[in-house]
Design a protein around this motif. Structure first.
Motif, PDB file in Angstrom:
ATOM      1  N   MET A 166       0.865  -1.260   0.062  1.00  0.00           N
ATOM      2  CA  MET A 166      -0.021   0.060  -0.215  1.00  0.00           C
ATOM      3  C   MET A 166       0.731   1.272  -0.092  1.00  0.00           C
ATOM      4  N   ARG A 167       0.639   2.391  -0.843  1.00  0.00           N
ATOM      5  CA  ARG A 167       1.338   3.557  -0.993  1.00  0.00           C
ATOM      6  C   ARG A 167       0.366   4.587  -0.950  1.00  0.00           C
ATOM      7  N   PHE A 168       0.846   5.849  -0.244  1.00  0.00           N
ATOM      8  CA  PHE A 168       0.093   7.045  -0.204  1.00  0.00           C
ATOM      9  C   PHE A 168       0.071   7.389  -1.655  1.00  0.00           C
ATOM     10  N   HIS A 169      -1.162   7.885  -2.115  1.00  0.00           N
ATOM     11  CA  HIS A 169      -1.328   8.592  -3.471  1.00  0.00           C
ATOM     12  C   HIS A 169      -1.582   9.819  -3.506  1.00  0.00           C
ATOM     13  N   HIS A 170      -2.643  10.179  -2.673  1.00  0.00           N
ATOM     14  CA  HIS A 170      -2.683  11.613  -2.522  1.00  0.00           C
ATOM     15  C   HIS A 170      -3.836  12.016  -1.434  1.00  0.00           C
ATOM     16  N   LEU A 171      -3.829  13.365  -1.071  1.00  0.00           N
ATOM     17  CA  LEU A 171      -4.638  13.756   0.095  1.00  0.00           C
ATOM     18  C   LEU A 171      -5.800  14.700  -0.443  1.00  0.00           C
ATOM     19  N   GLY A 172      -6.964  14.453  -0.276  1.00  0.00           N
ATOM     20  CA  GLY A 172      -8.379  15.248  -0.722  1.00  0.00           C
ATOM     21  C   GLY A 172      -8.479  16.352   0.468  1.00  0.00           C
ATOM     22  N   ILE A 173      -8.423  17.476  -0.013  1.00  0.00           N
ATOM     23  CA  ILE A 173      -8.956  18.820   0.546  1.00  0.00           C
ATOM     24  C   ILE A 173     -10.294  19.429   0.234  1.00  0.00           C
ATOM     25  N   ALA A 174     -11.224  19.628   1.099  1.00  0.00           N
ATOM     26  CA  ALA A 174     -12.469  20.186   0.883  1.00  0.00           C
ATOM     27  C   ALA A 174     -12.158  21.670   0.799  1.00  0.00           C
ATOM     28  N   GLU A 231       0.256  18.522  -8.234  1.00  0.00           N
ATOM     29  CA  GLU A 231       1.558  17.657  -7.743  1.00  0.00           C
ATOM     30  C   GLU A 231       2.893  18.664  -7.690  1.00  0.00           C
ATOM     31  N   VAL A 232       3.399  18.314  -6.706  1.00  0.00           N
ATOM     32  CA  VAL A 232       4.767  19.066  -6.366  1.00  0.00           C
ATOM     33  C   VAL A 232       5.662  17.936  -6.035  1.00  0.00           C
ATOM     34  N   GLY A 233       6.569  17.734  -6.924  1.00  0.00           N
ATOM     35  CA  GLY A 233       7.562  16.538  -6.634  1.00  0.00           C
ATOM     36  C   GLY A 233       6.446  15.153  -6.436  1.00  0.00           C
ATOM     37  N   ASP A 234       6.772  14.511  -5.329  1.00  0.00           N
ATOM     38  CA  ASP A 234       6.009  13.281  -5.391  1.00  0.00           C
ATOM     39  C   ASP A 234       4.736  13.498  -4.407  1.00  0.00           C
ATOM     40  N   LEU A 235       4.460  14.655  -3.928  1.00  0.00           N
ATOM     41  CA  LEU A 235       3.266  15.079  -3.145  1.00  0.00           C
ATOM     42  C   LEU A 235       2.282  15.588  -4.119  1.00  0.00           C
ATOM     43  N   LYS A 236       0.754  14.867  -4.065  1.00  0.00           N
ATOM     44  CA  LYS A 236      -0.316  14.927  -4.639  1.00  0.00           C
ATOM     45  C   LYS A 236      -1.432  15.373  -3.955  1.00  0.00           C
ATOM     46  N   ILE A 237      -1.985  16.524  -4.095  1.00  0.00           N
ATOM     47  CA  ILE A 237      -3.210  17.170  -3.622  1.00  0.00           C
ATOM     48  C   ILE A 237      -4.314  17.196  -4.452  1.00  0.00           C
ATOM     49  N   GLU A 238      -5.631  16.843  -3.818  1.00  0.00           N
ATOM     50  CA  GLU A 238      -6.848  16.939  -4.656  1.00  0.00           C
ATOM     51  C   GLU A 238      -7.643  18.027  -3.965  1.00  0.00           C
ATOM     52  N   LEU A 239      -7.852  19.150  -4.668  1.00  0.00           N
ATOM     53  CA  LEU A 239      -8.952  19.925  -4.099  1.00  0.00           C
ATOM     54  C   LEU A 239     -10.263  19.590  -4.492  1.00  0.00           C
TER      55      LEU A 239
END
Length: 82
Positions: free
Chosen positions: A1-9, A49-57
């Motif tokens: 299991m690997r982190f993919h992204h963080l969802g931000i409301a 994405e910024v480098g390996d960090l993914k964030i979903e708004l």
């Protein structure tokens, strides 16, 4: 299991994206974003994405109750092999 992204409301994807873009562009100089509308959830999405960090708004009716309660973290997504 690997982190993919963080969802931000967020109430408004465009204004929230400007904040994140300014911060990360100042820090790393890199920034890419992909936007779409999910008709099943009836939400606007913007994954960046910024480098390996993914964030979903995430913005729309489905996240309004989260925002009213002061909750910004909408989901955490992991990748699995199957």
């Amino acid at each position: 299991m690997r982190f993919h992204h963080l969802g931000i409301a967020t109430e408004d994807v465009e204004s929230e994206l400007k904040i994140w873009k300014k911060f990360f562009a100042d820090v790393s100089g890199e920034f890419s974003a992909k936007r779409c509308f999910d008709p099943l959830q009836e939400v606007e999405l913007c994954l960046f994405e910024v480098g390996d960090l993914k964030i979903e708004l995430v913005s729309g009716e489905r996240v309004r109750n989260f925002l009213k309660r002061g909750v910004k973290i909408y989901h955490i997504c992991f990748e699995v092999d199957d």
